[in-house]
Design a protein around this motif. Structure first.
Motif, PDB file in Angstrom:
ATOM      1  N   GLU A   1       0.836  -1.195   0.070  1.00 53.88           N
ATOM      2  CA  GLU A   1       0.094  -0.084  -0.052  1.00 53.88           C
ATOM      3  C   GLU A   1       0.803   1.301   0.017  1.00 53.88           C
ATOM      4  O   GLU A   1       2.045   1.138   0.169  1.00 53.88           O
ATOM      5  N   PRO A   2       0.413   2.439  -0.423  1.00 51.26           N
ATOM      6  CA  PRO A   2       1.276   3.754  -0.277  1.00 51.26           C
ATOM      7  C   PRO A   2       1.461   3.650   1.132  1.00 51.26           C
ATOM      8  O   PRO A   2       1.124   3.521   1.893  1.00 51.26           O
ATOM      9  N   LEU A   3       2.777   4.572   1.077  1.00 56.89           N
ATOM     10  CA  LEU A   3       3.490   4.951   2.414  1.00 56.89           C
ATOM     11  C   LEU A   3       2.622   5.363   3.577  1.00 56.89           C
ATOM     12  O   LEU A   3       2.612   5.191   4.520  1.00 56.89           O
ATOM     13  N   GLU A   4       2.041   6.373   2.937  1.00 57.76           N
ATOM     14  CA  GLU A   4       1.279   7.219   3.914  1.00 57.76           C
ATOM     15  C   GLU A   4       0.104   6.623   4.352  1.00 57.76           C
ATOM     16  O   GLU A   4      -0.489   7.037   5.414  1.00 57.76           O
ATOM     17  N   ASP A   5      -0.365   5.447   3.784  1.00 59.10           N
ATOM     18  CA  ASP A   5      -1.333   4.634   4.447  1.00 59.10           C
ATOM     19  C   ASP A   5      -1.042   3.345   5.380  1.00 59.10           C
ATOM     20  O   ASP A   5      -1.736   2.820   6.045  1.00 59.10           O
TER      21      ASP A   5
ATOM     22  N   VAL B   1      10.397   9.589   4.176  1.00 55.95           N
ATOM     23  CA  VAL B   1       9.524   9.563   2.902  1.00 55.95           C
ATOM     24  C   VAL B   1       8.418  10.651   2.425  1.00 55.95           C
ATOM     25  O   VAL B   1       8.615  11.044   1.211  1.00 55.95           O
ATOM     26  N   THR B   2       8.027  11.298   3.524  1.00 54.10           N
ATOM     27  CA  THR B   2       7.033  12.219   3.183  1.00 54.10           C
ATOM     28  C   THR B   2       8.036  13.498   2.563  1.00 54.10           C
ATOM     29  O   THR B   2       7.471  14.281   1.801  1.00 54.10           O
ATOM     30  N   ARG B   3       9.244  13.646   3.071  1.00 56.37           N
ATOM     31  CA  ARG B   3      10.117  14.788   2.631  1.00 56.37           C
ATOM     32  C   ARG B   3      10.204  14.601   1.050  1.00 56.37           C
ATOM     33  O   ARG B   3      10.263  15.380   0.250  1.00 56.37           O
ATOM     34  N   GLU B   4      10.511  13.004   0.676  1.00 58.40           N
ATOM     35  CA  GLU B   4      10.715  12.792  -0.743  1.00 58.40           C
ATOM     36  C   GLU B   4       9.556  13.083  -1.444  1.00 58.40           C
ATOM     37  O   GLU B   4       9.867  13.704  -2.655  1.00 58.40           O
ATOM     38  N   VAL B   5       8.308  12.833  -1.065  1.00 59.28           N
ATOM     39  CA  VAL B   5       7.102  12.999  -1.835  1.00 59.28           C
ATOM     40  C   VAL B   5       6.865  14.539  -2.250  1.00 59.28           C
ATOM     41  O   VAL B   5       6.517  14.854  -3.226  1.00 59.28           O
ATOM     42  N   ILE B   6       7.482  15.223  -1.011  1.00 62.30           N
ATOM     43  CA  ILE B   6       7.131  16.649  -1.305  1.00 62.30           C
ATOM     44  C   ILE B   6       8.098  17.237  -2.447  1.00 62.30           C
ATOM     45  O   ILE B   6       7.851  18.144  -3.093  1.00 62.30           O
ATOM     46  N   ALA B   7       9.444  16.942  -2.315  1.00 66.35           N
ATOM     47  CA  ALA B   7      10.267  17.402  -3.106  1.00 66.35           C
ATOM     48  C   ALA B   7       9.896  16.620  -4.599  1.00 66.35           C
ATOM     49  O   ALA B   7      10.114  17.648  -5.790  1.00 66.35           O
ATOM     50  N   THR B   8       9.427  15.820  -4.721  1.00 70.19           N
ATOM     51  CA  THR B   8       8.929  14.933  -5.933  1.00 70.19           C
ATOM     52  C   THR B   8       7.838  15.987  -6.343  1.00 70.19           C
ATOM     53  O   THR B   8       7.651  16.491  -7.554  1.00 70.19           O
ATOM     54  N   LEU B   9       6.917  16.255  -5.852  1.00 68.93           N
ATOM     55  CA  LEU B   9       5.595  17.077  -6.132  1.00 68.93           C
ATOM     56  C   LEU B   9       6.014  18.386  -6.401  1.00 68.93           C
ATOM     57  O   LEU B   9       5.484  19.158  -7.485  1.00 68.93           O
TER      58      LEU B   9
ATOM     59  N   THR C   1      12.397  24.588   7.055  1.00 70.57           N
ATOM     60  CA  THR C   1      13.522  24.681   5.819  1.00 70.57           C
ATOM     61  C   THR C   1      12.967  23.966   4.594  1.00 70.57           C
ATOM     62  O   THR C   1      13.230  24.847   3.652  1.00 70.57           O
ATOM     63  N   LEU C   2      12.376  22.930   4.760  1.00 69.05           N
ATOM     64  CA  LEU C   2      12.065  22.431   3.651  1.00 69.05           C
ATOM     65  C   LEU C   2      10.597  23.355   3.105  1.00 69.05           C
ATOM     66  O   LEU C   2      10.577  23.351   1.749  1.00 69.05           O
ATOM     67  N   LEU C   3       9.927  23.731   3.895  1.00 69.38           N
ATOM     68  CA  LEU C   3       8.692  24.732   3.412  1.00 69.38           C
ATOM     69  C   LEU C   3       9.214  25.780   2.762  1.00 69.38           C
ATOM     70  O   LEU C   3       8.988  26.268   1.900  1.00 69.38           O
TER      71      LEU C   3
END
Length: 702
Positions: free
Chosen positions: A224-228, A380-388, A422-424
């Motif tokens: 399943e998706p990592l966020e789930d 993982v969430t950081r990577e998702v945000i960077a990808t988006l 910093t990511l924001l």
């Protein structure tokens, strides 16, 4: 079976419902855009309800079933998945539904899943809000439903631990999504079915097969998706804690065994220390307590804090005569240190390969395992945000850009909650660059994202984070975000400033306006016409602190403001700017009807302003004031003349110093001040020497 007209009507309702749900999740139920979306929903919903009396749909992971027809494409699929992940299996909107009820529904559905679960779920919140015309059914698989749903193939697939067909996986996901109670019912039903299969199966064998089913559910979750995954693992872990007494001890022993660390570790990660202690105590058998708890330690050894808390609880539950209060920690804790180096070897032994996998060497497997172990939800969430962010920057399709923007915006609350400032800032910097790019569609989408950060609830979170992070590294990181948002923050900051009752927070808001307002003097000046004098005073203070000569024109209006405190702030602002033009305005304010303003202006004059105001200063000192009613003004005037060395004022100063028509203590003080000013003005001027190499020798500076 519905007719073609019914199906088209249902499609229209679902499309508008999808827009309303997304808009409410993005902006909140009270936002004007959400109000517009609700109006559009009612526009198509009411005609549908007039003919059908109710809109009723079953919700699956891929779409809706309305009137026996499957609607599984486009926005329907996205909306269905959104509702499905919030545990909804059925939705009914009855005739007579009110706009207030739709608002309540959207407010509830727009919540994130964690908050929704903590609040009791959609069905409970709608009941609490007294919503009568919208009915929902949350996923709840009871014993009979399991019997109806699970066929022999699914049972065999879960028990044998092999690959599951897509339909079998969907059933497994439905069970896990339904919540810990439903997972518990499933495992107990499976346990009973194994026992009914034959008398030769003992409890340990039954537990072994249930453990195999748990591993199968683990494999389902991993796909399943990592966020789930966190929610599904939490449901599985809590189900194991609640499972019946006859099964729980044996199953716990299997989870804590050395060979089960892959499943056991992830299960214990989602249990509290008290729950772990109960599992350990319940699973213990006759024999050495230290040795049995050591097996548990090897399972959870990577989480030292959880080990410590659980051992502390166990020491209270398993008291040993003649042993100290920390007897268990003293005996077991060293095992943690000795077991750590072997974790990687044991984990590598769990890598299994079948005919569909490509075998890899030990070194490569070890590298892949290291990468897998390094992955956590945050990274993982950081990577998702960077990808988006990258997709938003380079994607050419307008519809895909819009969808990416929505997905990116939904991560902003996470960034704030986890203090990923910093990511924001990196994301906002990229979005800000897009707003000045050539692509009109992309530019509009980026502008909307920036605006989203300046509106509730994100803006409120931003202010709260700044307030709690004062004088810390977080404050500096947040200020970088504010600099990127720049002029877009002027409006919300001024609005917050006008409504904030707390003085300390108003001071912080003024500081933020100074931070972002340097290039937006006219935008700030726009608010100087606000009817609230206290807001105008604060904005004037901000303009003064910016020390920008462009603000002088705005201060001109304030010098005529009816409120004394606003005019006082304008005086201070002009003094801060300090240019010749600003000093000219200060000189002009010596005619203000309020003596407090004239006094403040006098004290703010420099040499330029004093010379412009010289006629007014001389007239003030020459004026007849028998009872010294203007003592403070005349005192300030003489201090100004002394400070700037005004020789042209010597005649009037000498008249005052030698005069005898000014009586009392104040008269004597004025004579003393005049004499002191004369001595300072007439004193020899200091000689300022230039550098001899530059000017060839000394010279006096006139």
């Amino acid at each position: 079976m519905g007719t073609e007209g019914d199906t088209q009507g249902a499609e229209r309702v679902l499309r508008r419902l999808s827009v309303a749900v997304r808009t409410a999740a993005l902006y909140g139920a009270s936002h004007p855009m959400t109000r517009q979306a609700v109006a559009g929903l009612l526009e198509v919903l009411r005609p549908y309800l007039d003919t059908q009396s109710a809109f009723a749909a079953r919700i699956t992971k891929r779409g809706f079933i309305v009137g026996g027809l499957e609607l599984e494409h486009g926005a329907n699929r996205d909306l269905a998945f959104y509702l499905y992940t919030r545990k909804l299996s059925y939705l009914k909107i009855a005739a007579g539904v009110r706009e207030e009820e739709l608002d309540a529904w959207l407010s509830v559905v727009g919540m994130d899943r964690v908050s929704l679960e903590a609040a009791g779920g959609i069905e409970y919140l709608l009941w609490q809000a007294k919503v009568e015309h919208i009915q929902v059914k949350e996923t709840a698989l009871g014993r009979q439903e399991l019997d109806d749903t699970l066929d022999l193939n699914v049972l065999l697939a879960l028990l044998r631990g092999g690959r599951l067909a897509p339909q079998e996986r969907e059933i497994g996901i439905e069970i896990l999504t339904a919540g810990p109670d439903q997972v518990k019912v499933f495992l107990e039903s499976l346990y009973a079915a194994i026992g009914e299969a034959g008398d030769a199966v003992d409890q340990d064998e039954q537990a072994q097969q249930i453990y195999q089913a748990v591993r199968s559910l683990d494999r389902i979750i991993l796909d399943e998706p990592l966020e789930d995954q966190a929610l599904l693992y939490r449901n599985l872990a809590q189900a194991i804690v609640r499972i019946q007494e006859s099964l729980r001890p044996a199953l716990a022993r299997l989870l804590f065994s050395t060979g089960a660390q892959d499943v056991g570790r992830v299960i214990v990660d989602h249990l509290a220390g008290e729950q772990l202690a109960d599992l350990v105590v319940g699973s213990m058998m006759q024999g050495d307590v230290d040795e049995q708890i050591g097996a548990f330690i090897k399972t959870v050894s990577e989480n030292k804090e959880k080990v410590k808390s659980t051992l502390s609880i166990l020491e209270g539950q398993l008291r040993q005569p003649g042993k100290g209060p920390s007897w268990l920690s003293d005996a077991v804790w060293p095992q943690l240190q000795s077991s750590s180096p072997h974790l990687r070897t044991r984990s590598l032994s769990l890598l299994e390969f079948d005919d569909f996998q490509i075998p890899v060497g030990h070194r490569e497997a070890e590298g892949r395992l290291a990468e897998a172990e390094a992955i956590d939800d945050v990274s993982v969430t950081r990577e998702v945000i960077a990808t988006l962010t990258d997709v938003l920057r380079y994607e050419d399709d307008g519809e895909a850009q819009a969808e990416t923007a929505v997905a990116l915006e939904r991560h902003f609350p996470w960034l704030m909650e986890h203090r990923e400032y910093t990511l924001l800032a990196t994301v906002l910097q990229c979005v800000r660059q897009i707003t000045s790019g050539p692509d009109g569609t992309r530019r509009d989408i980026a502008t909307r994202i920036i605006r989203r950060m300046t509106e509730p609830p994100l803006f409120d979170r931003l202010l709260a984070a700044l307030w709690t992070g004062r004088e810390t590294a977080a404050e500096r990181e947040l200020q970088e975000c504010l600099k990127i948002l720049d002029g877009d923050l002027i409006r919300p900051l001024v609005q917050a400033l006008g409504e904030e009752p707390r003085a300390a927070l108003r001071a912080m808001l003024c500081d933020l306006l100074v931070l972002v307002g340097r290039d937006h003097i006219d935008d700030l000046g726009h608010y100087l016409t606000d009817p609230r004098w206290y807001l105008v005073r604060n904005v004037a203070s901000v303009l003064g602190r910016l020390r920008d000569p462009r603000a002088i024109a705005h201060f001109d209006r304030l010098m005529r403001h009816e409120e004394y405190r606003v005019r006082r702030e304008a005086i201070d602002g002009l003094a801060s700017i300090g240019t010749e033009e600003a000093q000219a305005r200060l000189a002009g304010s010596l005619n203000d009807p309020d003596v407090r303003i004239r006094l403040r202006a006098l004290k703010s004059l420099d040499a330029v302003g004093a010379r412009r105001a010289m006629p007014r200063l001389v007239a003030l000192l020459k004026g007849y004031d028998l009872f010294n009613r203007q003592f403070l003004l005349r005192q300030a005037a003489m201090e100004v003349l002394e400070r700037v060395g005004a020789r042209e004022a010597l005649p009037v100063l000498k008249t005052l110093a030698g005069g005898r028509l000014v009586f009392g203590p104040r008269g004597r003080e004025l004579r003393r001040l005049a004499a002191r000013a004369i001595s300072v003005i007439e004193a020899p001027r200091p000689v300022v020497w230039d550098h001899p190499r530059a000017a060839g020798g000394p010279r006096a500076d006139d």
